[in-house]
Design a protein around this motif. Structure first.
Motif, PDB file in Angstrom:
ATOM      1  N   SER A 167      33.159  51.618  42.977  1.00 33.55           N
ATOM      2  CA  SER A 167      34.519  51.377  42.468  1.00 33.55           C
ATOM      3  C   SER A 167      34.738  49.890  42.187  1.00 33.55           C
ATOM      4  CB  SER A 167      35.563  51.905  43.446  1.00 33.55           C
ATOM      5  OG  SER A 167      35.422  51.247  44.667  1.00 33.55           O
ATOM      6  N   SER A 168      33.951  49.018  42.813  1.00 33.81           N
ATOM      7  CA  SER A 168      34.146  47.581  42.553  1.00 33.81           C
ATOM      8  C   SER A 168      33.319  47.081  41.374  1.00 33.81           C
ATOM      9  CB  SER A 168      33.739  46.723  43.746  1.00 33.81           C
ATOM     10  OG  SER A 168      33.847  47.361  44.916  1.00 33.81           O
ATOM     11  N   TRP A 169      32.167  47.690  41.178  1.00 31.07           N
ATOM     12  CA  TRP A 169      31.301  47.241  40.094  1.00 31.07           C
ATOM     13  C   TRP A 169      31.567  48.094  38.845  1.00 31.07           C
ATOM     14  CZ3 TRP A 169      27.011  43.661  40.054  1.00 31.07           C
ATOM     15  CH2 TRP A 169      26.849  42.970  41.253  1.00 31.07           C
ATOM     16  N   LYS A 170      31.880  47.428  37.759  1.00 28.68           N
ATOM     17  CA  LYS A 170      32.125  48.149  36.495  1.00 28.68           C
ATOM     18  C   LYS A 170      31.529  47.346  35.342  1.00 28.68           C
ATOM     19  CE  LYS A 170      34.905  51.360  38.249  1.00 28.68           C
ATOM     20  NZ  LYS A 170      34.524  52.763  38.341  1.00 28.68           N
ATOM     21  N   THR A 171      31.215  48.070  34.308  1.00 28.53           N
ATOM     22  CA  THR A 171      30.798  47.405  33.084  1.00 28.53           C
ATOM     23  C   THR A 171      32.023  47.297  32.174  1.00 28.53           C
ATOM     24  OG1 THR A 171      28.617  48.395  33.262  1.00 28.53           O
ATOM     25  CG2 THR A 171      29.202  47.527  31.122  1.00 28.53           C
ATOM     26  N   ILE A 181      29.311  42.605  33.320  1.00 32.00           N
ATOM     27  CA  ILE A 181      29.442  43.445  34.511  1.00 32.00           C
ATOM     28  C   ILE A 181      30.240  42.670  35.568  1.00 32.00           C
ATOM     29  CG2 ILE A 181      27.220  42.714  35.521  1.00 32.00           C
ATOM     30  CD1 ILE A 181      26.815  45.695  36.314  1.00 32.00           C
ATOM     31  N   THR A 182      31.135  43.361  36.233  1.00 29.56           N
ATOM     32  CA  THR A 182      31.936  42.691  37.263  1.00 29.56           C
ATOM     33  C   THR A 182      31.761  43.378  38.604  1.00 29.56           C
ATOM     34  OG1 THR A 182      34.139  42.039  37.962  1.00 29.56           O
ATOM     35  CG2 THR A 182      33.996  44.062  36.691  1.00 29.56           C
ATOM     36  N   ARG A 183      31.843  42.577  39.655  1.00 28.88           N
ATOM     37  CA  ARG A 183      31.784  43.157  40.999  1.00 28.88           C
ATOM     38  C   ARG A 183      33.171  43.144  41.636  1.00 28.88           C
ATOM     39  NH1 ARG A 183      27.697  39.743  44.438  1.00 28.88           N
ATOM     40  NH2 ARG A 183      26.586  39.354  42.492  1.00 28.88           N
ATOM     41  N   ILE A 235      40.516  42.470  39.102  1.00 32.45           N
ATOM     42  CA  ILE A 235      40.844  42.143  37.703  1.00 32.45           C
ATOM     43  C   ILE A 235      41.465  43.317  36.939  1.00 32.45           C
ATOM     44  CG2 ILE A 235      39.048  40.375  37.537  1.00 32.45           C
ATOM     45  CD1 ILE A 235      37.415  42.477  35.869  1.00 32.45           C
ATOM     46  N   GLU A 236      41.557  44.448  37.617  1.00 32.66           N
ATOM     47  CA  GLU A 236      42.006  45.671  36.937  1.00 32.66           C
ATOM     48  C   GLU A 236      43.361  45.469  36.219  1.00 32.66           C
ATOM     49  OE1 GLU A 236      42.184  49.005  39.570  1.00 32.66           O
ATOM     50  OE2 GLU A 236      42.168  50.464  37.937  1.00 32.66           O
ATOM     51  N   GLY A 237      44.276  44.772  36.931  1.00 35.45           N
ATOM     52  CA  GLY A 237      45.616  44.544  36.361  1.00 35.45           C
ATOM     53  C   GLY A 237      45.570  43.762  35.072  1.00 35.45           C
ATOM     54  N   ASP A 238      44.640  42.826  34.978  1.00 37.87           N
ATOM     55  CA  ASP A 238      44.538  41.979  33.785  1.00 37.87           C
ATOM     56  C   ASP A 238      43.939  42.723  32.590  1.00 37.87           C
ATOM     57  OD1 ASP A 238      45.507  39.955  35.366  1.00 37.87           O
ATOM     58  OD2 ASP A 238      43.502  39.156  35.849  1.00 37.87           O
ATOM     59  N   LEU A 239      43.389  43.878  32.874  1.00 39.15           N
ATOM     60  CA  LEU A 239      42.713  44.614  31.803  1.00 39.15           C
ATOM     61  C   LEU A 239      43.587  45.687  31.160  1.00 39.15           C
ATOM     62  CD1 LEU A 239      39.283  45.216  33.605  1.00 39.15           C
ATOM     63  CD2 LEU A 239      39.718  43.554  31.798  1.00 39.15           C
ATOM     64  N   THR A 240      44.727  45.985  31.810  1.00 36.49           N
ATOM     65  CA  THR A 240      45.546  47.128  31.389  1.00 36.49           C
ATOM     66  C   THR A 240      45.919  47.056  29.901  1.00 36.49           C
ATOM     67  OG1 THR A 240      46.501  46.835  33.560  1.00 36.49           O
ATOM     68  CG2 THR A 240      47.464  48.565  32.196  1.00 36.49           C
ATOM     69  N   GLU A 241      46.360  45.895  29.501  1.00 33.42           N
ATOM     70  CA  GLU A 241      46.814  45.727  28.117  1.00 33.42           C
ATOM     71  C   GLU A 241      45.675  45.962  27.126  1.00 33.42           C
ATOM     72  OE1 GLU A 241      48.756  42.224  25.489  1.00 33.42           O
ATOM     73  OE2 GLU A 241      49.250  42.217  27.630  1.00 33.42           O
ATOM     74  N   GLY A 242      44.539  45.335  27.435  1.00 33.56           N
ATOM     75  CA  GLY A 242      43.365  45.477  26.565  1.00 33.56           C
ATOM     76  C   GLY A 242      42.868  46.911  26.504  1.00 33.56           C
ATOM     77  N   ILE A 243      42.966  47.592  27.620  1.00 40.92           N
ATOM     78  CA  ILE A 243      42.483  48.984  27.659  1.00 40.92           C
ATOM     79  C   ILE A 243      43.380  49.857  26.777  1.00 40.92           C
ATOM     80  CG2 ILE A 243      42.209  51.031  29.151  1.00 40.92           C
ATOM     81  CD1 ILE A 243      41.364  49.076  31.411  1.00 40.92           C
ATOM     82  N   LEU A 285      33.058  38.016  35.184  1.00 43.59           N
ATOM     83  CA  LEU A 285      31.978  38.791  34.561  1.00 43.59           C
ATOM     84  C   LEU A 285      30.618  38.120  34.722  1.00 43.59           C
ATOM     85  CD1 LEU A 285      33.640  39.968  31.224  1.00 43.59           C
ATOM     86  CD2 LEU A 285      33.259  41.297  33.299  1.00 43.59           C
ATOM     87  N   GLU A 286      29.623  38.946  34.962  1.00 44.07           N
ATOM     88  CA  GLU A 286      28.259  38.434  35.078  1.00 44.07           C
ATOM     89  C   GLU A 286      27.437  39.006  33.928  1.00 44.07           C
ATOM     90  OE1 GLU A 286      26.678  39.254  39.019  1.00 44.07           O
ATOM     91  OE2 GLU A 286      28.709  39.201  39.820  1.00 44.07           O
TER      92      GLU A 286
END
Lengths: 290, 221
Positions: free
Chosen positions: A219-223, A252-254, A259-267, A239-240
């Motif tokens: 759940s912590s690591w996502k592409t 990829i992020t661990r 960072i999930e909140g910062d991605l909502t708009e982009g998603i 991001l790595e």
């Protein structure tokens, strides 16, 4: 949660490899997967746990016991399948079972016969005529026939065909789930580990890079796939291994929960796409990032 | 430990079977048929078969252990190092005792002359003492260096033992005026009971050291 196995500042140096002061606690009743590339120190760690080699410093406790005073008690309660299978090859599986039965206090001959039957191992055939897969199965039959509380397996599925591999993994899964046994399994085949492990230990270059529960890890690591200008700086920083291609970038992020909140708009706009990772993706990220 | 002794006994049984089933009746054929009295010098030669028998069994056993990676297998089981090493030494002791026992009975049956009987017994004890000592040293080497390395060292030593006596004999005679036969005669005067006690002590000493070497093998792996 009680630890069945505890490693404290375990250190072993070879000419070209160092197992570097590792600490680890393996919880009882769960399957812990040890993942790492070849030469990461998985086998050295397991050999140290089994007291097959001696550490330069640090300690190993199994069931709260140390090898220097309780080696016999520890090995009596541990089922071990090594990286290589050693047997008296002129002898048969039946002879081997009978021989080892005298050293284990809880040896169950019926269980051994059951596993020989289940693995289709001819009991009277000389072991030297067994294939590699058959030897692994025999090793597993011995390991499971003396009611071990802890099962330690070092790359048990490498060299096995997919059908047998699945069978072995399912057997271990059931042993852990139904009989409440603790399993420590090392492999570089991440599919196997992903299938059965509750906890994951990543080893890279003689050190423990990550130790976490599988759920937490996945759940912590996502592409993250994104268009170059669509992510905030805070996301970019986490991001790595960012790779830029024609249609966008991938990293990829661990720290996905962070960072999930910062991605909502982009998603929601479609400029960012989040994908789950596999254990091998994490391994590759760790190895490349080291 | 009994299980380990049983496991290791195959090679010893093979050698003992070969000796007592084939060599012994052949060598003693005349005596068994009651045709000729047993010759004392031949009897002394007969006793030296014990060295071949015991050391051959030890060598063969370790070769099998090395071929099968037996120690790697045993180390994964709940067995103590002293049990592994002790079982080997116990078997050597038992095999030597068997050889000595059978031959003592044979001499008692064969010899009417008490002088011959005493000479036979003395020689047997001396050879048994040497056997125990050499087997102890062999195991010490195997557990210190491993089969592969020690077998090379042992072959080199045996070759040297074949080559060295001749120049040594010349040097001793020409430089120091000592005849090699005098050395053997002085060895022959050595009290057999004392020799046996000393060799048994050394045998046990090598056992203790071999256990330590077996334990320390972990360090070098």
């Amino acid at each position: 949660m009680e630890s069945v196995l505890r490693l404290h500042q375990l250190h072993k140096a070879y000419a070209e490899f160092v197992l570097d002061h590792i600490d680890l606690e393996v919880p009882g009743g769960y399957v812990t997967g040890l993942i790492g590339p070849n030469g990461a120190g998985k086998t050295t760690t397991i050999k140290l746990i089994m007291n097959l080699i001696r550490a330069d410093s640090g300690g190993v406790e199994v069931f709260g016991l140390k090898h220097d005073r309780h080696e016999i008690q520890i090995k009596d309660r541990v089922g071990y399948v090594g990286e290589e299978q050693f047997f008296y090859e002129q002898r048969s599986a039946a002879w081997t079972g009978n021989f080892v039965s005298h050293f284990f206090s809880a040896w169950d001959p019926d269980a051994f016969d059951h596993y020989l039957d289940r693995f289709e191992l001819p009991p009277k055939k000389r072991i030297k005529k067994y294939s590699k897969g058959m030897k692994v199965k025999l090793s597993l039959a011995i390991a499971l026939s003396h009611a071990p509380e802890l099962i330690i397996l070092d790359e048990p599925t490498s060299g096995l065909d997919p059908v047998v591999r699945r069978e072995v993994i399912d057997l271990l899964h059931r042993a852990a789930a139904e009989e409440n046994k603790t399993v420590l399994i090392s492999s570089h085949i991440t599919d196997d580990i992903e299938r059965i492990a509750d906890y994951i230990v990543y080893m890279v270059q003689g050190r423990i890079a990550i130790y976490a529960s599988k759920d937490e890890l996945l759940s912590s690591w996502k592409t993250i796939h994104f268009k170059q200008d669509s992510v905030p700086a805070s996301v970019l920083e986490s991001l790595e291994h960012v790779e830029t291609q024609m249609f966008g970038s991938t990293g990829i992020t661990r720290d996905f929960p962070v960072i999930e909140g910062d991605l909502t708009e982009g998603i929601s706009s479609g400029s960012i796409r989040v994908e789950s990772v596999g254990l091998d993706d994490i391994l590759i990220a760790l190895v490349n990032g080291d | 430990m009994w299980r380990l002794i049983r496991k290791n006994s195959l090679m010893f049984l093979l050698y003992q079977g070969l000796y007592f089933g084939l060599f012994f009746p052949l060598i003693n054929r005349d005596r068994l048929l009651g045709e000729n009295p047993l010759d004392l010098s031949f009897l002394l030669f007969l006793n030296t078969y014990m060295i071949w028998l015991i050391l051959g069994s030890v060598w063969g056993q370790e070769q099998m252990e090395s071929k099968n990676n037996g120690y790697a297998f045993l180390s994964t089981l709940p067995i103590r190092s002293w049990q592994i090493v002790g079982s080997k030494y116990a078997l050597v002791f038992m095999a030597t005792l068997t050889f000595v026992g059978v031959h003592l009975i044979w001499y008692a049956v064969s010899f009417d002359d008490p002088v011959f009987l005493a000479a036979g017994r003395t020689s047997l004890i001396r050879v048994a003492s040497m056997c125990l000592l050499l087997a102890g040293l062999y195991y010490l080497g195997f557990f210190r260096f491993g089969y592969q390395r020690f077998s090379k060292i042992a072959v080199a030593i045996w070759l040297l033992m074949i080559v060295i006596p001749l120049p040594l004999r010349i040097i001793l005679k020409e430089r120091f005026g000592i005849r090699s036969s005098d050395i053997f005669l002085s060895l022959n005067r050595f009290n057999p009971t004392l020799m046996l006690s000393l060799c048994l002590l050394l045998f046990l000493g090598t056992l203790g050291l071999a256990i330590r070497f077996k334990e320390n093998l972990k360090i070098t792996e």
